[in-house]
Write an enzyme that holds these catalytic residues in place. Structure first.
Site, PDB file in Angstrom:
ATOM      1  N   GLY A   8       7.435  16.702  -4.465  1.00  0.00           N
ATOM      2  CA  GLY A   8       8.230  15.575  -4.963  1.00  0.00           C
ATOM      3  C   GLY A   8       8.517  15.711  -6.443  1.00  0.00           C
ATOM      4  N   GLY A  11      11.464  13.882  -8.169  1.00  0.00           N
ATOM      5  CA  GLY A  11      11.489  12.416  -8.079  1.00  0.00           C
ATOM      6  C   GLY A  11      11.162  11.738  -9.394  1.00  0.00           C
ATOM      7  CD  GLN A  12      10.222   5.805 -11.168  1.00  0.00           C
ATOM      8  OE1 GLN A  12       9.566   5.565 -10.163  1.00  0.00           O
ATOM      9  NE2 GLN A  12      10.546   4.889 -12.059  1.00  0.00           N
ATOM     10  CG  ASP A  53      10.358  19.333   4.742  1.00  0.00           C
ATOM     11  OD1 ASP A  53      11.234  19.352   5.631  1.00  0.00           O
ATOM     12  OD2 ASP A  53       9.496  18.433   4.622  1.00  0.00           O
ATOM     13  CE1 TYR A 142       4.934   1.640  -1.505  1.00  0.00           C
ATOM     14  CE2 TYR A 142       5.845   3.753  -0.846  1.00  0.00           C
ATOM     15  CZ  TYR A 142       5.216   2.961  -1.782  1.00  0.00           C
ATOM     16  OH  TYR A 142       4.857   3.489  -3.002  1.00  0.00           O
ATOM     17  CE  LYS A 146       2.609   5.542  -1.021  1.00  0.00           C
ATOM     18  NZ  LYS A 146       2.350   6.904  -1.560  1.00  0.00           N
ATOM     19  CB  ILE A 172       6.491   3.881 -12.019  1.00  0.00           C
ATOM     20  CG1 ILE A 172       5.186   4.016 -11.238  1.00  0.00           C
ATOM     21  CG2 ILE A 172       6.506   4.823 -13.230  1.00  0.00           C
ATOM     22  CD1 ILE A 172       3.924   3.807 -12.041  1.00  0.00           C
TER      23      ILE A 172
HETATM   24  C1  VAH Z   1       8.469   0.935  -4.715  1.00  0.00           C
HETATM   25  N1  VAH Z   1       8.342   1.796  -6.999  1.00  0.00           N
HETATM   26  O1  VAH Z   1       9.012  -0.053  -5.189  1.00  0.00           O
HETATM   27  C2  VAH Z   1       7.719   1.862  -5.673  1.00  0.00           C
HETATM   28  C3  VAH Z   1       6.282   1.428  -5.794  1.00  0.00           C
HETATM   29  C4  VAH Z   1       4.770  -0.469  -6.253  1.00  0.00           C
HETATM   30  C5  VAH Z   1       6.120  -0.068  -5.895  1.00  0.00           C
HETATM   31  O2  VAH Z   1       5.520   1.946  -4.790  1.00  0.00           O
HETATM   32  O3  VAH Z   1       8.460   1.206  -3.530  1.00  0.00           O
END
Ligand code: VAH
Length: 316
Positions: A8, A11-12, A53, A142, A146, A172
């Site tokens: 990654g 990415g950001q 990947d 998500y 996690k 972030i």
């Molecule tokens: C999101 N920037 O918004 C990420 C992060 C805490 C949020 O995991 O999905």
């Protein structure tokens, strides 16, 4: 010297983390792994880049062996809003990708950093001063990935002695790479719009408090936890870390100290509002402070000053 692979890396977080790791450990010792898009500029020119990947275990193994990797910073993930729109993709990347990374780490004796998130908590989690050890029943894909990721990383440590460590990142904020598909991204976009249009329309409503963090502190945490003395770690996956909690109104007021005419409007995105409402307001990060000396540099005022200074030059 460490031999690091960053997944990654375009990415950001990954794009800036790769540059910091190269500064610390040597350009040739940090391989930038991106799943498709080849990076441009200094990320590509300053050290090795490979198409990686994480859902392709064979390719991952090939890269780890080619560069004799001993540490993997696993940043490749689908963020919250995109994960809600594409749950199957999110499961595949965030879980099967992580499983492959952990298997490769087990077979090749690599340490692994995997970020978790405030997204690992849910509506039944205590929202204020959220404890390190508490209820984790997120209601987003998500968040499910996690929490499962945290448990999988702890399992690989306990069962196979893989040196896995992680932090639960807040939202972030950075002035380099635009984030993609997050719920907290309003707190990045607002600075660009404030400079360009002196106004911003927030997709989260006033009063939506979330833990947030400026990129330099996020990067410091990723380096410091992997350098920490393992004998002092009671927790591993993943540590609460916190620097500031604000809502759109507080952020707007901070910007108005520099751009007095800045106007904040609202057009709430129900999906991202529902995601944000399921997350805590702020986390208790005493475990990170006690076990590996976590501390930070940027509060809201200092971050806003830096963001506006850097972006004003960038957008000229
Ligand atoms: C999101 N920037 O918004 C990420 C992060 C805490 C949020 O995991 O999905």
């Amino acid at each position: 010297m460490k031999k690091i692979l960053v997944t990654g890396s375009v990415g950001q977080i990954g794009s800036e983390l790769t540059m910091l790791l190269r500064e610390l450990y040597g350009n040739d010792n940090v391989v930038a792994g991106g799943n498709r898009t080849k990076p441009s500029g200094q990320l590509l020119e300053s050290g090795p880049f490979e198409i990686v990947d994480c859902t392709d275990a064979t390719k991952l193994t090939e890269i780890v062996k080619k560069y004799n990797i001993d540490t993997i910073y696993h940043l490749a993930a689908i963020l919250s809003a995109v994960a809600e729109a594409k749950p199957n993709l999110a499961w595949n990347v965030n879980i099967n990708g992580l499983y492959n990374v952990l298997e490769v780490a087990r077979e090749n004796n690599c340490a692994v950093f995997t970020p978790s998130s405030i997204g690992a908590f849910g509506p039944s989690t205590p929202p204020d001063d959220t404890p390190q050890d508490t209820i984790q029943r997120p209601n987003t894909m998500y968040g499910v990935t996690k929490v499962a990721g945290e448990l999988l990383c702890d399992y690989y440590y306990k069962r196979f002695n893989v040196d896995t460590r992680g932090v639960r990142y807040p939202g972030i904020i950075s002035n380099e790479t635009l984030p993609g598909g997050g719920t907290t991204d309003y707190a990045v976009d607002i600075y660009y719009e404030a400079i360009k249009k002196k106004q911003y329309t927030s997709f989260l409503k006033a009063g939506t408090f979330l833990d947030m963090m400026y990129m330099p502190d996020a990067l410091k945490a990723a380096v410091d936890i992997m350098e920490a003395d393992p004998a002092k770690l009671i927790h591993r996956n993943a540590f609460n870390i916190s620097t500031m909690s604000f809502d759109p109104e507080m952020l707007g007021a901070s910007i108005r100290k520099h751009i007095p005419e800045f106007k904040l409007n609202y057009d709430v995105d129900e999906m991202r509002q529902a995601i944000a409402d399921s997350w805590p307001n702020n986390m208790d990060d005493s475990a990170a402070k006690e076990e590996w000396g976590w501390n930070y540099d940027f509060d809201l005022a200092k971050m806003t000053e830096d963001m506006l200074t850097v972006l004003t030059k960038k957008l000229k």
